[in-house]
Motif scaffolding. Structure first.
Motif, PDB file in Angstrom:
ATOM      1  N   VAL A 245       0.844  -1.194   0.000  1.00  0.00           N
ATOM      2  CA  VAL A 245       0.000   0.000   0.000  1.00  0.00           C
ATOM      3  C   VAL A 245       0.879   1.243   0.000  1.00  0.00           C
ATOM      4  O   VAL A 245       1.721   1.403   0.885  1.00  0.00           O
ATOM      5  N   GLN A 247       0.102   4.746   0.448  1.00  0.00           N
ATOM      6  CA  GLN A 247      -0.983   5.676   0.765  1.00  0.00           C
ATOM      7  C   GLN A 247      -0.713   6.373   2.094  1.00  0.00           C
ATOM      8  O   GLN A 247      -0.232   5.754   3.045  1.00  0.00           O
ATOM      9  N   THR A 249      -2.913   8.591   4.830  1.00  0.00           N
ATOM     10  CA  THR A 249      -4.262   9.026   5.206  1.00  0.00           C
ATOM     11  C   THR A 249      -4.148  10.195   6.173  1.00  0.00           C
ATOM     12  O   THR A 249      -3.571  10.058   7.259  1.00  0.00           O
ATOM     13  N   HIS A 264      -7.507  10.528   1.668  1.00  0.00           N
ATOM     14  CA  HIS A 264      -6.439   9.585   1.344  1.00  0.00           C
ATOM     15  C   HIS A 264      -5.592  10.151   0.202  1.00  0.00           C
ATOM     16  O   HIS A 264      -6.135  10.676  -0.779  1.00  0.00           O
ATOM     17  N   THR A 266      -2.122   9.359  -2.401  1.00  0.00           N
ATOM     18  CA  THR A 266      -1.237   8.314  -2.896  1.00  0.00           C
ATOM     19  C   THR A 266      -0.197   8.931  -3.826  1.00  0.00           C
ATOM     20  O   THR A 266       0.083  10.138  -3.750  1.00  0.00           O
ATOM     21  N   TYR A 319       6.930  -1.343   3.395  1.00  0.00           N
ATOM     22  CA  TYR A 319       5.788  -1.513   2.492  1.00  0.00           C
ATOM     23  C   TYR A 319       5.354  -2.970   2.394  1.00  0.00           C
ATOM     24  O   TYR A 319       4.236  -3.253   1.964  1.00  0.00           O
ATOM     25  N   ARG A 324      -0.978   1.481   5.583  1.00  0.00           N
ATOM     26  CA  ARG A 324      -0.875   2.864   5.139  1.00  0.00           C
ATOM     27  C   ARG A 324      -0.149   3.698   6.189  1.00  0.00           C
ATOM     28  O   ARG A 324      -0.045   3.303   7.362  1.00  0.00           O
TER      29      ARG A 324
END
Length: 568
Positions: A245, A247, A249, A264, A266, A319, A324
Motif C-alpha cells: 500500500v 498511501q 491518510t 487519502h 497516494t 511496504y 498505510r
C-alpha cells in the motif's frame, strides 16, 4: 500465565539448546547484560547472530529449563529505567552491526510466583558483517562461546552482498515510463539540479527522461523500480504495487478526538506531500498567555519539522507489511505513524550518531529522496527536528518505537504544554539539548532516571521526590508562575492544617470522616500526586494533629478537642 504453564510453553517453543537457541539464568541482569565478555547477554547475542540468528531465553536453568526468573529492577539504560523495549535498543548500541530488523524481546511474568523471563529474538547478521560485542565477534561451538573462527568469518565475508533485498529497488514487471507523471518528473529534475549544483545545469537538461531516471537509480536496465512508482508514478500506477500500500491518510480530529475531516493521498509522493501539508491549519502565533512569547509572529508548526517527519514516514515505511501511513491533525499536535522497525534502534542512537546511517530499509527510495532534497542520509534530520522545537521553546517531539509490533509513532507539538517549561527555555541559555529532553519528560509527567533527576535537582531546575518532579519554585518565581506552581505543589502544610482545623470547627459536634475532609481539601492538595497518595497525605495530617492533641478520633470520625464532651 502460571509458572507451570510458562515452563511448558518454553519447552514446546524452545525444546533444546543448539546454535539457534541458548538458555541462561542471568538472574542479575545489571551485572550480566553487558558485563564480562564471553559471559554476558551481548556476547551471546553476537554469537547467535553470527550463525543463523535465533533466541536467547533468560531467567531459566540450563538443561532442566527450571524457571528462576531474572531481576531487572536495578537495570537502567541511558539514564532511564530498563524494560524489554529499552533493552532491545541497548542491544543495537552494544552489538556493532546488529540489525534491528527482527530484533525484539518478549517478556513473561508468572502470575503465581511473579518470576520474569525474557526471550530475546535475534536476527541473523547482515551480509558480510559479523556482529561484534566487546569489539569482538563471537560464535557458539557446542556448549562453548568462543571468538569467531577464521572458517566462520570467511563464510560471512564471502556472502553475496545482496542477500538482504531492497524492496524499493525491485522492478515492477509491467511498468513503463508511461506509468510516471510528467509533472512529477519535472519537479524531480528541478530538485536534482539544486542538490547536485556541481553538475552543470545544461548537462542535466540534456538528459532524456530515461537517462535522468537511471542517474537517480530509479530505473535499472530500462525497468521501472517500485521507488520510481512511489515518488513519480501516476495515480493509477499505485495499483501495480499491490499487495503493498502506497498511501498516506490525513485525518483531522477535534478536542474530543472525533474525526471531522479526512482524505487519502497516494503517488506521486513528490507532489502529493505538498497537498497533504496544505491541509494542516498551521495557525500564526502572535501572543501567548502571560505575555509575548516570540519576538516576531511565527507559524504553529515549523515547516521543516512537519515536512521532515512525513518524508521520513514515506522513506522508511516497511511496504511489505501492507499498511498505510497515518497523519493525524489534533488540536495542539500532529501525529505520524508508519509501519516498520526503527532502523537506528533507539532515539538516542539517532540523536547522538556522529556518522551517517550504515544501511536503510528502502535504499533505492532513500537515495532518490536525497537526490530530490526530500530527506538526507547523514542522520541529521531527527536531531534538527528536536533543535527546531527547542529554538521555538516548544515541547520536544515524542517518539514511540515498538520493535515488536513494527510501528513508529511521532508527535510534533504546536503549542505549549506547561508554561514553566516554556519560560525556562526562554530564560536559561545554559541548557543543552539533553537537558531540554529531560525537562520535557518532567513537564509531561514521565519518569526520568534518578541520576538525571539528581543532576537537575543540584542545578535547581527541578524539585520534588521521585517520581513526581516539577519545575523548581525559584524558577516559578523568576518567571511569575506562582499560581500554576501552587496548583501543582499544593498549599504549604501549615495552611492545610489550619484549613482542616477550621473545617472540623465548622463540623461541630458531628465531626467529620477523613473522606469528607479530603473532599474539602482536594483542590488545594498537590496536583502531581494520585488520589490515593492525596488520601494518605490527609490521613497523615490528621494523625499528626491527633498526636499534638488538637483533634480526637471517635470511631471513623475526627473532632476538635473542644467538641469531644458534647459528642460523648
Amino acid at each position: 500465565m502460571l509458572e507451570l504453564e510458562l515452563q511448558q510453553y518454553l519447552q514446546h517453543e524452545y525444546p533444546q539448546e543448539n546454535a539457534r537457541c541458548e538458555w541462561k539464568e542471568f538472574k542479575n541482569l545489571k551485572n550480566s547484560f553487558c558485563g564480562n565478555e564471553k559471559d554476558d547477554v551481548v556476547s551471546y547475542v553476537s554469537a547467535i547472530a553470527n550463525m543463523e540468528g535465533g533466541h536467547l531465553v533468560i531467567g531459566v536453568k540450563d538443561k532442566t529449563l527450571e524457571i528462576i526468573g531474572t531481576d531487572i529492577s536495578r537495570l537502567a539504560f541511558n539514564g532511564q529505567p530498563a524494560n524489554a523495549q529499552s533493552a532491545t535498543f541497548k542491544l543495537t548500541e552494544q552489538c556493532t552491526y546488529l540489525s534491528s530488523e527482527g530484533l525484539s524481546i518478549e517478556e513473561f511474568v508468572t502470575d503465581d510466583t511473579n518470576k520474569r523471563v525474557w526471550v530475546i529474538h535475534i536476527p541473523k547478521h547482515l551480509p558480510r558483517r559479523p556482529v561484534l560485542a566487546h569489539k569482538k565477534a563471537w560464535q557458539r561451538i557446542e556448549d562453548s562461546l568462543v571468538e569467531l573462527t577464521q572458517e566462520r568469518l570467511s563464510v560471512i565475508l564471502e556472502e553475496p552482498i545482496y542477500t538482504a533485498k531492497d524492496w524499493s529497488a525491485e522492478l515492477v514487471p509491467d511498468a513503463t515510463i508511461d506509468d510516471l507523471d510528467e509533472v512529477a518528473i519535472a519537479k524531480a529534475r528541478m530538485m536534482f539540479k539544486k542538490v547536485h549544483s556541481r553538475i552543470p545545469v545544461e548537462e542535466v537538461n540534456a538528459w532524456n527522461v530515461q537517462t535522468f531516471l537511471s542517474k537517480c537509480g530509479l530505473t535499472r536496465n530500462g525497468g521501472i523500480t517500485r521507488a520510481a512508482i512511489i515518488l513519480l508514478g501516476k495515480y493509477e500506477s499505485a495499483f501495480k504495487l499491490r499487495p503493498s500500500v502506497a498511501q498516506v491518510t490525513w485525518t483531522r480530529r477535534d478536542k474530543d478526538q472525533e474525526v471531522v475531516d479526512y482524505e487519502h493521498f497516494t503517488v506521486p509522493f513528490i507532489l502529493t506531500v505538498d497537498e497533504i501539508l496544505s491541509k494542516i491549519e498551521n495557525l500564526t502565533l502572535r501572543e501567548m498567555p502571560g505575555g509575548t512569547l516570540f519576538p516576531d509572529t511565527m507559524k504553529q508548526y515549523d515547516d521543516y519539522t512537519i515536512r521532515e517527519a512525513l518524508h521520513n514516514c514515506i522513506a522508511h515505511q516497511d511496504y511489505t507489511l501492507q499498511q498505510r501511513i497515518n497523519f493525524v491533525e489534533n488540536p495542539g499536535y500532529l501525529y505520524y505513524s508508519n509501519a516498520g522497525t526503527f532502523i537506528p534502534g533507539t532515539l538516542e542512537n539517532a540523536l547522538r550518531n556522529e556518522e551517517p546511517q550504515m544501511h536503510f530499509r528502502n535504499e533505492c527510495l532513500c537515495r532518490a529522496m536525497v537526490d530530490f532534497n526530500m530527506i538526507d542520509t547523514v542522520s541529521r534530520g531527527i536531531k534538527k527536528m528536536f533543535n527546531e522545537q527547542w529554538r521555538r521553546h516548544f515541547p520536544m517531539p515524542d517518539y514511540e518505537i515498538d520493535q515488536i509490533k513494527k510501528k513508529v509513532v511521532v508527535r510534533i507539538y504546536g503549542n505549549e504544554i506547561n508554561k514553566r517549561y516554556t519560560d525556562l527555555l526562554k530564560t536559561n541559555d545554559t541548557l543543552s539539548l539533553w537537558d531540554c529532553i529531560s525537562l520535557d519528560a518532567v513537564q509531561k509527567g514521565r519518569t526520568i532516571h534518578e541520576n538525571i533527576a539528581q543532576d537537575l535537582l543540584k542545578r535547581g531546575l527541578i524539585e520534588g521526590e521521585a517520581p513526581h518532579y516539577s519545575i523548581s519554585l525559584s524558577i516559578a518565581k523568576n518567571t511569575h508562575q506562582l499560581p500554576s506552581y501552587t496548583k501543582t505543589k499544593g498549599l504549604d502544610k501549615e495552611r492545610l492544617r489550619q484549613m482542616t482545623l477550621q473545617y472540623l470547627s465548622n463540623a461541630g459536634d458531628e465531626g467529620a470522616k477523613r473522606d469528607s475532609i479530603y473532599e474539602y481539601l482536594k483542590d488545594v492538595l498537590p496536583q502531581n500526586k494520585t488520589e490515593e497518595q492525596q488520601l494518605r497525605y490527609v490521613g497523615r495530617l490528621l494523625v499528626e494533629l491527633n498526636e499534638e492533641k488538637l483533634i480526637d478520633r471517635i470511631g471513623l470520625k475526627w473532632i476538635l478537642k473542644d467538641h469531644k464532651r458534647s459528642v460523648l
